[in-house]
Design a protein around this motif. Structure first.
Motif, mmCIF file in Angstrom:
data_model
loop_
_atom_site.group_PDB
_atom_site.id
_atom_site.type_symbol
_atom_site.label_atom_id
_atom_site.label_comp_id
_atom_site.label_asym_id
_atom_site.label_seq_id
_atom_site.Cartn_x
_atom_site.Cartn_y
_atom_site.Cartn_z
ATOM 1 N N ASP A 49 30.730 3.208 13.420
ATOM 2 C CA ASP A 49 29.738 2.898 12.396
ATOM 3 C C ASP A 49 29.035 1.572 12.721
ATOM 4 O O ASP A 49 27.823 1.436 12.517
ATOM 5 N N ASP A 50 29.799 0.598 13.209
ATOM 6 C CA ASP A 50 29.212 -0.694 13.555
ATOM 7 C C ASP A 50 28.215 -0.553 14.707
ATOM 8 O O ASP A 50 27.164 -1.200 14.709
ATOM 9 N N LEU A 51 28.540 0.287 15.677
ATOM 10 C CA LEU A 51 27.591 0.521 16.770
ATOM 11 C C LEU A 51 26.324 1.195 16.244
ATOM 12 O O LEU A 51 25.206 0.827 16.633
ATOM 13 N N LEU A 52 26.493 2.170 15.347
ATOM 14 C CA LEU A 52 25.329 2.853 14.794
ATOM 15 C C LEU A 52 24.484 1.921 13.937
ATOM 16 O O LEU A 52 23.267 2.082 13.851
ATOM 17 N N GLY A 53 25.136 0.930 13.309
ATOM 18 C CA GLY A 53 24.397 -0.028 12.501
ATOM 19 C C GLY A 53 23.469 -0.917 13.299
ATOM 20 O O GLY A 53 22.559 -1.549 12.737
ATOM 21 N N VAL A 54 23.693 -0.975 14.610
ATOM 22 C CA VAL A 54 22.831 -1.767 15.499
ATOM 23 C C VAL A 54 21.989 -0.869 16.403
ATOM 24 O O VAL A 54 20.787 -1.089 16.573
ATOM 25 N N PHE A 55 22.604 0.162 16.949
ATOM 26 C CA PHE A 55 21.934 0.975 17.967
ATOM 27 C C PHE A 55 21.560 2.371 17.476
ATOM 28 O O PHE A 55 20.972 3.156 18.235
ATOM 29 N N GLY A 56 21.880 2.720 16.223
ATOM 30 C CA GLY A 56 21.616 4.064 15.733
ATOM 31 C C GLY A 56 20.138 4.364 15.569
ATOM 32 O O GLY A 56 19.314 3.468 15.364
ATOM 33 N N ASP A 57 19.825 5.653 15.630
ATOM 34 C CA ASP A 57 18.455 6.133 15.435
ATOM 35 C C ASP A 57 18.178 6.219 13.936
ATOM 36 O O ASP A 57 18.850 6.978 13.225
ATOM 37 N N PRO A 58 17.200 5.467 13.420
ATOM 38 C CA PRO A 58 16.917 5.506 11.973
ATOM 39 C C PRO A 58 16.645 6.905 11.444
ATOM 40 O O PRO A 58 16.968 7.210 10.290
ATOM 41 N N ALA A 59 16.068 7.768 12.272
ATOM 42 C CA ALA A 59 15.772 9.132 11.830
ATOM 43 C C ALA A 59 17.051 9.915 11.552
ATOM 44 O O ALA A 59 17.050 10.862 10.759
ATOM 45 N N ARG A 60 18.153 9.499 12.166
ATOM 46 C CA ARG A 60 19.432 10.185 11.967
ATOM 47 C C ARG A 60 20.341 9.446 11.001
ATOM 48 O O ARG A 60 21.066 10.059 10.219
ATOM 49 N N THR A 61 20.318 8.112 11.036
ATOM 50 C CA THR A 61 21.220 7.343 10.183
ATOM 51 C C THR A 61 20.697 7.154 8.765
ATOM 52 O O THR A 61 21.459 6.872 7.843
ATOM 53 N N GLY A 62 19.375 7.274 8.568
ATOM 54 C CA GLY A 62 18.785 7.021 7.258
ATOM 55 C C GLY A 62 18.686 5.551 6.921
ATOM 56 O O GLY A 62 18.416 5.180 5.780
ATOM 57 N N LYS A 63 18.899 4.689 7.909
ATOM 58 C CA LYS A 63 18.825 3.236 7.728
ATOM 59 C C LYS A 63 17.806 2.668 8.716
ATOM 60 O O LYS A 63 17.587 3.232 9.792
ATOM 61 N N PRO A 64 17.181 1.530 8.390
ATOM 62 C CA PRO A 64 16.240 0.929 9.339
ATOM 63 C C PRO A 64 16.926 0.535 10.641
ATOM 64 O O PRO A 64 18.143 0.332 10.684
ATOM 65 N N ALA A 65 16.144 0.400 11.695
ATOM 66 C CA ALA A 65 16.677 0.004 13.000
ATOM 67 C C ALA A 65 17.342 -1.363 12.908
ATOM 68 O O ALA A 65 16.800 -2.291 12.317
ATOM 69 N N GLY A 66 18.552 -1.447 13.477
ATOM 70 C CA GLY A 66 19.253 -2.728 13.498
ATOM 71 C C GLY A 66 19.612 -3.246 12.122
ATOM 72 O O GLY A 66 19.695 -4.457 11.899
#
Length: 354
Positions: free
Chosen positions: A241-258
């Motif tokens: 989750d921490d990796l996705l919070g920085v490197f995740g794709d906003p279109a998939r995570t539903g959160k802004p980049a970084g």
């Protein structure tokens, strides 16, 4: 042997949650339209998601008691973990000043927008904050109610409730550790791991396993065996989750980049970077955490993290923790079918992109 249909399970959990909220809405109907709005936002808060907590509760139960006596009671008990999760997210989004959750406005922002659109008196930001606190509290109470009245007999439900109480206390205290770390503006790797363990890892996987097993009459040794599987897996889950919070794709995570960088989260990933990056780069990352960041700023900070080797370190630790968890499960005294499904869940929880 067929294993399991996770999509069907998620649908079943949602049906149980919808029915529970239908009943709560009927109870609160005498309060009028504001109560209807509150329950409506509760419906949003429990909608969607991966349902890992419910799934680990279900298979923790079946690991100990393969032949489920009351499927409906177990479904309600599992769904209670998702209500607890929704409570934590509502409060967490407010404390982190997050604008979005699963691609929609977070609870405090949604109520803030309603206040502003209606032109009501007072501060819309304060109104949104008050509403989010109250909804999170309500969901927390409902989670325990849902488990207590799930349909298990008093002697059966008592061990599950005791474990639920531990889970609730840990996640709230873990959240306080987290906000205290952010306030101090520093955290070494050991401190970041402690926050990770109590704020998320235990309540995401270990405690749901325990609660399901407790409802099945698990022995202390079986609970210990599930800890040897669930705790390292929960840590791997949160590190992902921490990796996705920085490197995740906003279109998939539903959160802004970084998003974690903007919120200033002192995660294990950040702590490793600050230990390993060149001094100037580490200072730049440290100063930027928790500030307004442009897309270019986010890219710059991602590059610092990548170049420091921290991302690769976290990936390696995720792999090691997952292997440790699966190895413990392999020798645990659990039902073989449950062992297969729990192994599949372990991979799904740690190798996801959302």
């Amino acid at each position: 042997m067929t294993t399991w249909d996770p999509a069907d399970f998620r649908d079943r959990v949602q049906q149980v949650l919808d029915a529970f909220l239908d009943d709560r809405e009927a109870e609160l109907a005498p309060l009028g339209p504001d109560a209807h709005r509150l329950v409506g936002e509760a419906r949003t808060a429990v909608r969607g998601g991966k349902r890992f907590r419910a799934a680990f509760c279900h298979w923790g139960h079946r690991a100990v008691r393969p032949d489920v006596v009351d499927e409906d009671a177990l479904a309600r008990a599992c769904a209670a973990l998702e209500v607890l999760h929704a409570s934590a997210l509502v409060h967490d989004d407010f404390m982190d000043a997050s604008d979005t959750r699963r691609g929609r406005p977070s609870t405090h922002r949604a109520f803030e927008a309603e206040h502003r659109a209606a032109g009501w008196d007072g501060d819309p930001v304060q109104y949104g904050a008050a509403a989010a606190i109250l909804l999170g509290d309500l969901l927390l109470g409902w989670a325990e109610d849902m488990l207590r009245h799930s349909g298990f007999g008093p002697d059966e439900v008592a061990p599950g409730l005791a474990l639920f109480e531990q889970c609730r206390n840990e996640v709230i205290a873990g959240q306080f550790l987290d906000v205290s770390v952010q306030a101090r503006g520093r955290a070494d790797v050991e401190t970041a791991m402690t926050v990770l363990r109590y704020k998320s890892a235990k309540y995401s996987i270990e405690r749901p396993l325990h609660i399901g097993a407790g409802l099945a009459g698990a022995t202390p040794e079986q609970i210990d065996q599930l800890t040897r599987f669930g705790l390292p897996l929960g840590e791997a889950f949160q590190l992902r989750d921490d990796l996705l919070g920085v490197f995740g794709d906003p279109a998939r995570t539903g959160k802004p980049a970084g998003d974690d960088l903007v919120e200033g989260k002192r995660t294990v990933l950040v702590a490793l970077t600050l230990d390993s990056a060149p001094q100037a780069a580490a200072r730049r990352l440290d100063a930027a955490l928790g500030t307004a960041l442009s897309p270019a700023d986010v890219d710059d900070l991602r590059e610092i993290i990548e170049d420091s080797g921290a991302r690769a370190q976290v990936e390696a630790v995720i792999g090691q923790l997952t292997e440790r968890a699966v190895a413990a499960l392999r020798v645990a005294d659990v039902d073989d079918h449950a062992r297969v499904v729990l192994t599949e869940l372990a991979q799904a929880a740690t190798q996801r992109s959302v």
